[in-house]
Design a protein around this motif. Structure first.
Motif: not given
Length: 192
Positions: A80-84, A86-89, A129-131
């Motif tokens: 889940k964190l990896r998907r999030r 990628e989404q934030l990037r 970027q912080v997230q």
């Protein structure tokens, strides 16, 4: 008087023979008692080993299963964190490409007035970027935990299988010895 001595001598020989026979019986009974005690000690030891095996098996199954469940949960959380991440990037890339550009000429001191940087966009990009950094650090922590749980699970499984091998190899030997001692007791011969 001579007859009395002969009679006493015969009585003495008979008493010695009786004493010798009784000593032999006492030794045989002591040997039998030692055999019974040894058989009982081994039976008690076997019972304790079986109880320990059952307890270890129950404890290890709980620990192993709990560790496996925890590792699976950590894997899911990590995904889940990896998907999030990628989404934030992706959001960060979009925010960066949508930022206004600075012109080399214009009415506002060499910069077009309508192209001034949007502070809200910059804050959004900074927040993203912080997230991303926070998610990356969380992901690293979760990966370490997952790795630790997998290592502990493997170690617990190895300990359990080693304990089971040990118990199985010794149980057969103990049972054989107990049967041999019981048979010796039934036959009345001293156990060795």
């Amino acid at each position: 008087e001579e007859r009395g001595r002969q009679f006493a001598s015969a009585e003495l020989r008979e008493a010695k023979a009786t004493a010798t026979a009784l000593e032999g019986k006492v030794r045989a009974l002591e040997e039998q008692l030692r055999g019974e005690r040894e058989a009982q000690r081994r039976a008690d030891e076997q019972g304790q080993l079986m109880q320990t095996l059952r307890q270890l098996k129950a404890d290890e199954e709980v620990d192993v299963e709990a560790s496996k469940r925890r590792a699976d949960l950590l894997e899911m959380e990590n995904d889940k964190l990896r998907r999030r991440l990628e989404q934030l990037r992706e959001e960060l890339r979009q925010a960066s490409t949508n930022a206004p550009t600075v012109a080399s000429s214009g009415a506002c001191g060499g910069v077009r007035c309508d192209a001034l940087p949007d502070l809200k966009l910059e804050r959004t990009a900074h927040n993203l970027q912080v997230q991303v950094r926070e998610l990356e650090s969380s992901q690293a922590v979760l990966e370490r935990e997952c790795s630790e749980y997998k290592r502990r699970t493997a170690s617990a499984e190895e300990q359990l299988s080693e304990m089971q091998r040990y118990l199985m190899s010794n149980l057969g030997r103990y049972q054989t010895e107990i049967l041999r001692l019981r048979e010796a007791l039934k036959n009345g011969s001293p156990a060795r």
